[in-house]
Design an enzyme around this catalytic site. Structure first.
Site, mmCIF file in Angstrom:
data_model
loop_
_atom_site.group_PDB
_atom_site.id
_atom_site.type_symbol
_atom_site.label_atom_id
_atom_site.label_comp_id
_atom_site.label_asym_id
_atom_site.label_seq_id
_atom_site.Cartn_x
_atom_site.Cartn_y
_atom_site.Cartn_z
ATOM 1 N N ARG A 111 47.014 62.875 -84.173
ATOM 2 C CA ARG A 111 47.496 62.869 -85.502
ATOM 3 C C ARG A 111 48.301 64.260 -85.712
ATOM 4 O O ARG A 111 47.593 65.282 -85.698
ATOM 5 C CB ARG A 111 46.548 62.562 -86.374
ATOM 6 C CG ARG A 111 47.370 62.035 -87.732
ATOM 7 C CD ARG A 111 46.166 61.593 -88.672
ATOM 8 N NE ARG A 111 45.457 62.816 -89.402
ATOM 9 C CZ ARG A 111 45.081 62.679 -90.489
ATOM 10 N NH1 ARG A 111 45.119 61.611 -91.269
ATOM 11 N NH2 ARG A 111 44.394 63.513 -91.096
ATOM 12 N N THR A 161 53.058 66.185 -90.144
ATOM 13 C CA THR A 161 53.540 65.010 -90.539
ATOM 14 C C THR A 161 52.577 63.634 -90.586
ATOM 15 O O THR A 161 52.876 62.742 -91.438
ATOM 16 C CB THR A 161 54.430 64.352 -89.291
ATOM 17 O OG1 THR A 161 53.864 63.983 -88.211
ATOM 18 C CG2 THR A 161 55.448 65.484 -89.351
HETATM 19 C C1 PRP Z 1 41.383 61.499 -86.165
HETATM 20 C C2 PRP Z 1 40.518 60.460 -86.087
HETATM 21 C C3 PRP Z 1 41.323 59.395 -85.826
HETATM 22 C C4 PRP Z 1 42.688 59.637 -86.890
HETATM 23 C C5 PRP Z 1 42.751 59.141 -88.187
HETATM 24 O O1 PRP Z 1 42.131 61.814 -84.814
HETATM 25 O O2 PRP Z 1 39.700 60.401 -84.776
HETATM 26 O O3 PRP Z 1 42.040 58.897 -84.560
HETATM 27 O O4 PRP Z 1 42.486 61.330 -87.090
HETATM 28 O O5 PRP Z 1 43.623 59.498 -89.094
HETATM 29 P P1 PRP Z 1 45.003 58.387 -89.319
HETATM 30 O O6 PRP Z 1 44.110 57.199 -89.773
HETATM 31 O O7 PRP Z 1 45.734 59.088 -90.395
HETATM 32 O O8 PRP Z 1 45.605 58.178 -88.131
HETATM 33 P P2 PRP Z 1 42.775 63.205 -84.492
HETATM 34 O O9 PRP Z 1 44.111 63.043 -84.528
HETATM 35 O O10 PRP Z 1 42.243 64.311 -85.308
HETATM 36 O O11 PRP Z 1 42.552 63.495 -83.008
HETATM 37 P P3 PRP Z 1 41.178 63.717 -82.261
HETATM 38 O O12 PRP Z 1 40.387 62.606 -82.241
HETATM 39 O O13 PRP Z 1 41.683 64.338 -81.014
HETATM 40 O O14 PRP Z 1 40.427 64.943 -83.042
HETATM 41 N N1 URA Z 2 40.756 62.237 -89.340
HETATM 42 C C1 URA Z 2 39.589 63.021 -89.366
HETATM 43 O O1 URA Z 2 38.703 63.379 -88.371
HETATM 44 N N2 URA Z 2 38.957 63.044 -90.708
HETATM 45 C C2 URA Z 2 39.741 62.596 -91.800
HETATM 46 O O2 URA Z 2 39.102 62.642 -92.836
HETATM 47 C C3 URA Z 2 40.924 62.007 -91.536
HETATM 48 C C4 URA Z 2 41.405 61.750 -90.264
#
Ligand code: PRP
Ligand code: URA
Length: 209
Positions: free
Chosen positions: A104, A108
Site C-alpha cells: 500500500r 495515496t
Molecule cells: C498492510 C496490510 C494490508 C494492507 C491493508 O500491508 O497487511 O495488506 O496494508 O490496507 P488497505 O486495506 O488500506 O489496503 P502493507 O501495504 O503495509 O504491506 P506489508 O504487508 O508488506 O507490510
Molecule cells: N495496514 C496495517 O498494517 N495496519 C493498519 O492499521 C492499516 C493498514
C-alpha cells in the site's frame, strides 16, 4: 451481500488483546498471530461439506463422516498475510498456498501488485484470502479481483482486524465473499490506520519500520 463473521471465541479475543498491545515484542507478536490464525482456521472451516464413509472399527462396521474432498487454497497477501499461513496449515495441512504480493503506497493508500503465483487449479478450490489488516479495503479488493480474473469462483476473506470502511468496500465490490474477522474496529485515522487496531502488521511481524 457477503456476511461478516466476527469470531468471538474467548481464546481468539484474549490473544488478540495481547497482539494489539504495543509492548508485545516481535517474537511474541508472531507467535500470537500464528495461534490466532490456527483458531480462526478452526472456525472458518466449520461448514465444510462432509460425506459418509464406511469403516471397520475393531468392534463392527460403522458409517460416519469425512470431508467431502473440497480442495482448499490459502492466499496470503504479502507480506503480513504470511504471518498467518503456518497457523492455518496446522489445521489444513494439505491446503495449497498461492501468494499475492501487494503493498500500500503510504501517501495515496492505493495498492500496487508486485507478485502473483497461484495453484494451477484455483477455479476448483475454495480460496481463503488471508491478511491481518482490512483497512481501506484496497489491498484485499485488488487481490480478490486478481483471483477472479484468473478463474477463482469461491473466495472467503480472513483478517484479524478490519475497519468498517474496508468491510464496506469488499461487500460492495464482492457480494459473494464472506468475511471472517477476529475484530471489527471503530474506523480509520487520517493516515489510513485502523483505530484502535494494532499498528503496522507487517512491521510488527518482521521487526521492520
Ligand atoms: C498492510 C496490510 C494490508 C494492507 C491493508 O500491508 O497487511 O495488506 O496494508 O490496507 P488497505 O486495506 O488500506 O489496503 P502493507 O501495504 O503495509 O504491506 P506489508 O504487508 O508488506 O507490510
Ligand atoms: N495496514 C496495517 O498494517 N495496519 C493498519 O492499521 C492499516 C493498514
Amino acid at each position: 451481500m457477503g456476511k461478516v463473521h466476527v469470531l468471538d471465541h474467548p481464546l481468539i479475543q484474549h490473544k488478540l488483546t495481547y497482539i494489539r498491545d504495543k509492548h508485545t515484542g516481535t517474537k511474541e507478536f508472531r507467535e500470537l498471530v500464528d495461534e490466532v490464525a490456527m483458531l480462526m482456521a478452526f472456525e472458518i472451516t466449520r461448514n465444510l461439506p462432509l460425506q459418509e464413509k464406511t469403516t471397520e472399527t475393531p468392534v463392527m462396521e460403522s458409517t460416519t463422516n469425512v470431508l467431502a474432498g473440497k480442495k482448499i487454497g490459502l492466499i496470503p497477501i504479502l507480506r503480513a498475510g504470511l504471518g498467518m499461513v503456518d497457523g492455518m496449515l496446522k489445521l489444513i495441512p494439505a491446503a495449497r498456498v498461492g501468494h499475492v504480493g501487494l503493498y500500500r503506497d503510504p501517501e495515496t493508500l492505493t495498492p500496487h501488485e508486485y507478485y502473483i503465483k497461484l495453484p494451477s487449479d484455483i477455479e476448483e478450490r475454495e480460496l481463503i484470502v488471508i491478511d491481518p489488516m482490512l483497512a481501506t479495503g484496497g489491498s484485499a479488493n485488488d487481490a480478490i479481483h486478481s483471483l477472479k480474473k484468473r478463474g477463482a469462483k469461491q473466495i472467503r476473506l480472513m483478517c484479524l482486524v478490519a475497519a468498517p470502511e474496508g468491510v464496506e468496500v469488499i461487500q460492495n465490490e464482492h457480494p459473494d465473499v464472506d468475511i471472517f474477522l477476529a475484530a471489527l474496529d471503530e474506523r480509520l485515522n487520517e493516515h489510513g490506520y485502523i483505530i484502535p487496531g494494532l499498528g503496522d502488521a507487517g512491521d510488527r511481524l518482521y521487526g521492520t519500520k
